[in-house]
Design a protein around this motif. Sequence first.
Motif, PDB file in Angstrom:
ATOM      1  N   UNK A   1       0.855  -1.173   0.000  1.00  0.00           N
ATOM      2  CA  UNK A   1       0.000   0.000   0.000  1.00  0.00           C
ATOM      3  C   UNK A   1       0.899   1.234   0.000  1.00  0.00           C
ATOM      4  N   UNK A   2       0.341   2.386  -0.328  1.00  0.00           N
ATOM      5  CA  UNK A   2       1.144   3.600  -0.410  1.00  0.00           C
ATOM      6  C   UNK A   2       1.279   4.321   0.928  1.00  0.00           C
TER       7      UNK A   2
ATOM      8  N   UNK B   1       3.360 -10.166  -5.852  1.00  0.00           N
ATOM      9  CA  UNK B   1       3.296  -8.828  -5.274  1.00  0.00           C
ATOM     10  C   UNK B   1       2.026  -8.171  -5.787  1.00  0.00           C
ATOM     11  N   UNK B   2       1.231  -7.641  -4.878  1.00  0.00           N
ATOM     12  CA  UNK B   2       0.050  -6.874  -5.250  1.00  0.00           C
ATOM     13  C   UNK B   2       0.252  -5.437  -4.809  1.00  0.00           C
ATOM     14  N   UNK B   3      -0.089  -4.508  -5.679  1.00  0.00           N
ATOM     15  CA  UNK B   3       0.030  -3.089  -5.395  1.00  0.00           C
ATOM     16  C   UNK B   3      -1.369  -2.493  -5.291  1.00  0.00           C
ATOM     17  N   UNK B   4      -1.751  -2.075  -4.073  1.00  0.00           N
ATOM     18  CA  UNK B   4      -3.059  -1.460  -3.868  1.00  0.00           C
ATOM     19  C   UNK B   4      -2.988   0.003  -4.277  1.00  0.00           C
ATOM     20  N   UNK B   5      -3.807   0.391  -5.246  1.00  0.00           N
ATOM     21  CA  UNK B   5      -3.806   1.769  -5.711  1.00  0.00           C
ATOM     22  C   UNK B   5      -2.663   2.044  -6.674  1.00  0.00           C
TER      23      UNK B   5
ATOM     24  N   UNK C   1      10.878 -14.995 -12.741  1.00  0.00           N
ATOM     25  CA  UNK C   1      10.016 -13.900 -13.175  1.00  0.00           C
ATOM     26  C   UNK C   1       9.535 -13.095 -11.977  1.00  0.00           C
ATOM     27  N   UNK C   2       9.645 -11.776 -12.091  1.00  0.00           N
ATOM     28  CA  UNK C   2       9.081 -10.882 -11.091  1.00  0.00           C
ATOM     29  C   UNK C   2       7.703 -10.449 -11.581  1.00  0.00           C
ATOM     30  N   UNK C   3       6.722 -10.561 -10.723  1.00  0.00           N
ATOM     31  CA  UNK C   3       5.353 -10.237 -11.120  1.00  0.00           C
ATOM     32  C   UNK C   3       4.706  -9.317 -10.104  1.00  0.00           C
ATOM     33  N   UNK C   4       4.073  -8.266 -10.598  1.00  0.00           N
ATOM     34  CA  UNK C   4       3.311  -7.368  -9.746  1.00  0.00           C
ATOM     35  C   UNK C   4       1.920  -7.200 -10.344  1.00  0.00           C
ATOM     36  N   UNK C   5       0.919  -7.273  -9.500  1.00  0.00           N
ATOM     37  CA  UNK C   5      -0.473  -7.112  -9.924  1.00  0.00           C
ATOM     38  C   UNK C   5      -1.018  -5.828  -9.334  1.00  0.00           C
ATOM     39  N   UNK C   6      -1.494  -4.941 -10.201  1.00  0.00           N
ATOM     40  CA  UNK C   6      -2.057  -3.665  -9.766  1.00  0.00           C
ATOM     41  C   UNK C   6      -3.519  -3.843  -9.373  1.00  0.00           C
ATOM     42  N   UNK C   7      -3.886  -3.256  -8.240  1.00  0.00           N
ATOM     43  CA  UNK C   7      -5.267  -3.329  -7.745  1.00  0.00           C
ATOM     44  C   UNK C   7      -5.820  -1.905  -7.718  1.00  0.00           C
ATOM     45  N   UNK C   8      -6.546  -1.484  -8.752  1.00  0.00           N
ATOM     46  CA  UNK C   8      -7.061  -0.108  -8.794  1.00  0.00           C
ATOM     47  C   UNK C   8      -8.066   0.133  -7.666  1.00  0.00           C
ATOM     48  N   UNK C   9      -8.008   1.336  -7.091  1.00  0.00           N
ATOM     49  CA  UNK C   9      -8.949   1.689  -6.037  1.00  0.00           C
ATOM     50  C   UNK C   9     -10.073   2.581  -6.548  1.00  0.00           C
ATOM     51  N   UNK C  10      -9.994   3.018  -7.789  1.00  0.00           N
ATOM     52  CA  UNK C  10     -11.115   3.686  -8.453  1.00  0.00           C
ATOM     53  C   UNK C  10     -10.875   3.615  -9.959  1.00  0.00           C
TER      54      UNK C  10
END
Length: 869
Positions: free
Chosen positions: A276-277, A345-349, A371-380
């Motif tokens: 989270x940020x 890795x999940x990125x909130x926002x 492999x490095x993987x990040x999944x973006x989780x949009x908050x709007x």
Amino acid sequence: MTQSPLKTGPLAETWFARHGWQPFAFQRDVWQAVQNGESGLLHATTGSGKTYAVWLGALDRFASVGAGLPEKKPQAPVKPSDKPAPLSVLWITPMRALAADTARALQAPLDDLGIAWSVGLRTGDTGSAERARQSRRLPSALITTPESLTLLLTRADARQAFGSLRMLVVDEWHELLGNKRGVQLQLALARLRRWIPELIVWGLSATLGNQPHALDVLLHPGQGRLIQGRIDKALKVDTLLPPSLERFPWAGHLGLRMLPQVVEEIESAATSLVFTNTRSQSELWYQAILDARPDWAGLIALHHGSLARDVRDWVELGLKQGALKAVVCTSSLDLGVDFLPVERVLQIGSPKGVARLMQRAGRSGHAPGRTSRVTLVPTHSLEVIEAAAAQVAVAERRIEARSAPQRPLDVLVQHLVSMALGGGFRPEELFVEVRQAWSYRQLDDDQWQWALAFVRHGGHSLTAYPDYQRVEPDESGLWKVPSKRVALRHRMSIGTIVSDASLTVKFWARGGTGRSLGSVEEGFIARLRPGDNFLFAGRLLELVRVENMTVYVNRASGRKAAVPRWNGGRMPLSSELADAVVEQLGAAARGRFDSQEMRLVQPLLQVQMNWSALPSETTLLAEVLKSREGWHLFLYPFAGRHVHLGLASLLAWRMGQRQPLTFSIAVNDYGLELLSATEVDWLQGLTPALFDTGNLLHDVLASLNAGELARRRFREIARIAGLVFSGYPGAQKSARQLQASSGLFFDVFRQYDPANLLLTQAEEEVLRQELDVERLEQTLTRLQQRRLDVHQVKRTTPLAFPLMVERFRESLTSEKLADRIRRMVAELDKAAGPGGYQPERNAAIAVEKETGPKRKPRVRKDGTPRPRR
């Protein structure tokens, strides 16, 4: 990989062969460069082996294990009786959390190869016993922070203590390059280079957009090697998409309706990091995940910088051992720590920047070939567009540039006192030394003499006060600190990290002190009363009392709770990511929706185009609206929150020069809103002159309460320069006390010493950091090259809606804000036609989680209101 036969030869090659590894070309290049006595910067992908490239090069050059290594069996471990080598390598880390992990990485080759070297840590977490041992003899390799290195340089015998040093490594150099901590390190390096001219210096980085500049700052311009560690390491960025999206989005509900999908993603991997940020956001998401999956109690954890060290250590160990299912974290786990079990890795926002996203992605698959993987989780909804843009920006490696500060005099003043403690200095010699630091390469003699006068007697206005006579020359001309009290206070204040006063959070225990949970900022606790609940360290807590800078709490059983807020929570959108977003919008305006993210957000963009237009690479979108509130201007430069604040104030001031007007201002990362209750003809007023860069500095200062902004900035400068003292352990001064003290100095200097260079620095930092005037000027220049696309709209558009919510948030309670948002969304969705997302019924709860609950009125038993104290 098959086991390679062991062979004699350089330590690096031998150790790699023992593990069956083949070195990358960049690792061999670094080994050879170190053998040749060269310095440089290694820029390589996260998890590619930068640490061993530099560390094994140091061992090859400086370590000794006798005449060769055995062919078939490892050398015997080092015996306790073996006397370790003296200090040979300094390893600088930007975060204390990285120190222990780095120590384990450095120790492994020493144990395997039987090298008689010791590895030690010296950070703010180092205990007094270990510090005492290091005072007698420093380890062969010392891992430390910029602050602790400066503290070591204040020792009277510092030159002798560092006499055997041969090499210095700066890990994660990009994290230090652009701030005052990096400047502090530059000055320490300048001192070490003067003592040890042959010192080898290497920087390590994975995410830098301006590598030549980073190399010049670390070394001298034109010196050292830049080695690129180009290896084939896959980096996958994808997006966790909701089934449908609202067409009128607003920032603030934190995307908690994505919780079921986040839980499902965590379920699918052995170990995940959920970034989270902000620390506030991490507390909320941790609690939400635990509520959704109570069976994960003990398998998920929380990690941020305000938690107690033992909690953070437990979490980090659990990650390394693969004992945790998931950790909800902030930037406290961004850097360098090697957690091989992490798969996802999940990125909130929004990540707000390309470099930050790549850095966090590298926490998964943290090894060559994985492999490095990040999944973006949009908050709007608008963050779905950012997600599409981020994927393009990462693929094209549009990494942000970072620039070193220019001549911060507060850091210089602190350094002068530190060097006076560290054996003393002669001004003419130290002047030459300081100018070897990149940030002070243009320091002139007048500024130098001012700094000397300031540490000697406090400058023009403080001469009569003994507390500010910190450094004096002795009979031989050597400048030293004569007062033990001044010396103690200075050593306790070394560093450039300044934040609000923090209070320790502890459980209340009768007859004794309970366990510590971490720390919260004083400003948050000041808003609570005994009996109020708040979320912290993943627990629901009830405030018992505040005493001696300590917050005593009990576990709470209620549901409603405030969430601590820490400063620095709102990061601005970087230029690189903002440009990528505008490209996505420009493509949509031309009818192209190439990614699944853009196809999902197409209904929102279609409403925007039907009612107004979309911004593009060649146009500046402006929307003019007349409502019951007044006359609105919405402008969308996509330049980030800081720039938009300066731009909004500038435009309002320039419009006010034409006719008397008062404006309300709202900004976000995409645009700005100006609202006037008095009629404004925006169609005629939006002329090129509004965006002119002429007299920019004058107009910006006139448009804002620059004096008040500079006063707040001066608090940080005064603390670093030693004008105000934060207090002794257990008796720290409050943020209000520090502000009052620094404000007094600010007023005294302005009245009696207007030429004081710290005042000038405060104004410069306001312009450069808070308002980002340089980027503002670049934005104005770019906007002048775009066609102004003005639309007179009948109602709030999807891009304008979040700006209106930002403005409402300043004046409405959470309940009223939620009610108003629901009404507005319902009206706008009806006007937009079928296909809109229906907001959740618990929108009020979502708002409350973001803004904190509204206090219930206090009533007597008979139901009449009880007055608040």
